[in-house]
Design an enzyme around this catalytic site. Structure first.
Site, PDB file in Angstrom:
ATOM      1  N   LYS A  28      -3.050   8.984 -15.121  1.00  0.00           N
ATOM      2  CA  LYS A  28      -3.569   8.143 -14.042  1.00  0.00           C
ATOM      3  C   LYS A  28      -4.411   8.958 -13.057  1.00  0.00           C
ATOM      4  O   LYS A  28      -5.494   8.536 -12.653  1.00  0.00           O
ATOM      5  CB  LYS A  28      -2.394   7.460 -13.315  1.00  0.00           C
ATOM      6  CG  LYS A  28      -2.811   6.531 -12.202  1.00  0.00           C
ATOM      7  CD  LYS A  28      -1.922   5.303 -12.150  1.00  0.00           C
ATOM      8  CE  LYS A  28      -0.700   5.464 -11.291  1.00  0.00           C
ATOM      9  NZ  LYS A  28      -0.994   5.198  -9.854  1.00  0.00           N
ATOM     10  N   ASP A 327       6.485  11.985  -8.858  1.00  0.00           N
ATOM     11  CA  ASP A 327       6.590  10.590  -9.306  1.00  0.00           C
ATOM     12  C   ASP A 327       7.747  10.373 -10.282  1.00  0.00           C
ATOM     13  O   ASP A 327       7.972   9.249 -10.738  1.00  0.00           O
ATOM     14  CB  ASP A 327       5.272  10.160  -9.975  1.00  0.00           C
ATOM     15  CG  ASP A 327       4.131  10.088  -8.956  1.00  0.00           C
ATOM     16  OD1 ASP A 327       4.396   9.828  -7.772  1.00  0.00           O
ATOM     17  OD2 ASP A 327       2.972  10.315  -9.365  1.00  0.00           O
TER      18      ASP A 327
HETATM   19  C1  S3P Z   1      -1.546  11.673  -6.855  1.00  0.00           C
HETATM   20  C2  S3P Z   1      -0.834  12.378  -5.925  1.00  0.00           C
HETATM   21  C3  S3P Z   1       0.562  12.079  -5.576  1.00  0.00           C
HETATM   22  C4  S3P Z   1       1.234  11.157  -6.584  1.00  0.00           C
HETATM   23  C5  S3P Z   1       0.338  10.020  -6.992  1.00  0.00           C
HETATM   24  C6  S3P Z   1      -0.941  10.545  -7.612  1.00  0.00           C
HETATM   25  C7  S3P Z   1      -2.943  12.051  -7.138  1.00  0.00           C
HETATM   26  O1  S3P Z   1       0.583  11.452  -4.306  1.00  0.00           O
HETATM   27  O2  S3P Z   1       2.438  10.641  -6.080  1.00  0.00           O
HETATM   28  O3  S3P Z   1       0.979   9.187  -7.944  1.00  0.00           O
HETATM   29  O4  S3P Z   1      -3.490  11.596  -8.167  1.00  0.00           O
HETATM   30  O5  S3P Z   1      -3.506  12.831  -6.359  1.00  0.00           O
HETATM   31  P1  S3P Z   1       0.673  12.287  -2.925  1.00  0.00           P
HETATM   32  O6  S3P Z   1      -0.604  12.979  -2.711  1.00  0.00           O
HETATM   33  O7  S3P Z   1       0.924  11.241  -1.879  1.00  0.00           O
HETATM   34  O8  S3P Z   1       1.834  13.208  -3.124  1.00  0.00           O
END
Ligand code: S3P
Length: 446
Positions: A28, A327
């Site tokens: 993702k 996550d």
């Molecule tokens: C992500 C960073 C994370 C993660 C999210 C995806 C990203 O969030 O929880 O699912 O793609 O940079 P945070 O930056 O809030 O930790």
């Protein structure tokens, strides 16, 4: 998926052995960035293996609204970018649905453009804190034209006429904040510096370099990363292969570990060390996970994971590992529910600001299914029941959170009694194939 739609519950039943080979959808984080950076770069970007989840498709729509041309063939997504610095003003609000990553990174991307951009989202996204993005943008000179109470969405930004670069020390472990600042720096002359005291996933740094940005990372004696980006680079389209998402692989992986007799292979999973904290933890718990066929795929390390049912033991998960598995705590808590003894997870404060308050949602889901656990301000302790006797029978509130829904369906595959989640709809945001993929391994969800 609209929060107003009728909820669609799902119930997972105890599974016989899970067997077979599967591929999980594309990562993702990398998928969002592929559409975003491809939409910004000059020329063509071809993306193979893109996650076609709702969150990522929203990012594609946003980039289209700002001038990128995005099409899909049978094999690939093709993006014709605007050229760095040449995004157009969106004429309508950008609706990011449930997507924190899409909305926060895009706020950074447009935050230094002298144009107005409005961001909206669903009920979950509208509750999430945006101050962490708005604070550094204010330092660039971005005007917050309007916002909802508590610095939340819906909100409207206008970039300054002429932005100056900043040096920003990220106050919490967040790849989204780091990325938003770097993306804002793309449209600013001079060097933007992000100081990252705790390393988080590094996809933005790696991918921007791949698109041609001058970006250097220096780690000082204290382990603090200094990321320097030279603004106004020429970004050029490229071919991208998106590897399988380790955060999605986590669900069949834990399912196979806890359902007796299971033996599955999950192919083509991203093994970037900033994403493998769950695998490290499950190995420490005694999980049988073999990393096969390790290889480089388009600049990222990937492997096939062979996973077999295992007698797990509780462990203490160090807080410094949290950013590398942020996550994955809901599904780790599910694994812990079947482990011998206690599993202690520390340093979980960021879980409170995910798609839901994931710490409380996880603890509540465990308790409603007869699993003993203690929820603290920033920790969770789970006492396991090897074999799962007496576990299950509850209905879990998912709070518009895809990972809570999937984690508790996995609980149901190994619990004595069925486990119901109140709404399956949000699973489509990150893992639309989840139900079919689990069924192909022998799991029963109705
Ligand atoms: C992500 C960073 C994370 C993660 C999210 C995806 C990203 O969030 O929880 O699912 O793609 O940079 P945070 O930056 O809030 O930790």
């Amino acid at each position: 998926m609209s929060a107003a739609a009728e909820p669609s519950p799902a119930t997972a039943h105890a599974a016989k052995a899970l067997t077979g080979s599967v591929r999980v959808p594309g990562d993702k984080s990398i998928s969002h960035r592929s559409l975003m950076f491809g939409g910004l770069a000059a020329g063509q970007t071809r993306i193979a293996g893109l996650l076609e989840g709702e969150d990522v498709l929203r990012t594609g729509e946003a980039m289209k609204a700002m001038g990128a041309v995005i099409t899909r063939t049978n094999e690939e997504w093709i993006v014709e970018g605007t050229g760095n610095g040449a995004l157009l003003e969106a004429t309508e609000p950008l609706d990011f649905g449930n997507a924190g990553t899409g909305s926060r990174l895009t706020m950074g991307l447009v935050g230094t453009y002298d144009m107005e951009t409005t961001f909206t989202g669903d009920a979950s996204l509208s509750k999430r804190p945006m101050k962490r993005i708005l604070d550094p943008l204010r330092e660039f000179g971005t005007q917050i034209v309007s916002m909802a109470e508590g610095e939340r969405m819906p909100l409207t930004l206008r970039g300054p006429k002429r932005a100056a670069p900043i040096t920003y020390r990220v106050p919490m472990a967040s790849a989204q904040v780091k990325s938003a600042v770097l993306l804002a720096g793309l449209n600013v002359p001079g060097v933007t510096t992000v100081i990252e005291p705790v390393m988080t996933r590094d996809h933005t740094e790696k991918m921007l370099a791949g698109f041609g940005a001058q970006i250097e990372v220096e780690t000082d004696g204290e382990g603090v990363r200094h990321i320097r980006l030279l603004g106004e680079p020429k970004l050029t389209g490229r071919a991208i292969q998106v590897p399988g998402d380790p955060s999605s692989a986590a669900f069949p992986l834990v399912a196979a570990l806890i359902v007796p007799g299971s033996d599955i292979t999950i192919e083509n999973v991203l093994m970037n060390p900033t994403r493998t904290g769950l695998i490290d933890t499950l190995l420490e718990m005694g999980g049988s996970i073999e990393l096969l066929n390790r290889r480089d795929a388009g600049g990222e390390d990937v492997a096939d994971l062979r996973v077999r049912h295992s007698d797990l033991k509780g462990v203490s998960v160090p807080p410094e590992r949290a950013p590398f598995m942020i996550d994955e705590y809901p599904v780790l808590a599910v694994a812990a529910a079947f482990a011998e003894g206690e599993t202690v997870m520390n340093g979980l404060d960021e879980l409170r600001v995910k798609e839901s308050d994931r710490l409380t949602a996880t603890a509540d889901g465990l308790k409603s299914n007869g699993v003993t656990c203690v929820e603290g301000e920033d920790f969770l302790r789970v006492t396991g029941t090897p074999g799962g006797k007496g576990i299950g029978g509850g209905t879990v509130a998912t709070h518009l959170d895809h990972r809570i829904a999937m984690a508790f369906l996995v609980l149901g595959f190994a619990a004595e009694k069925p486990v119901t989640v109140d709404d399956r709809a949000m699973i489509a945001t990150s893992f639309p194939e989840f139900m079919d993929l689990m069924a192909s391994l022998g799991a029963e969800i109705e």
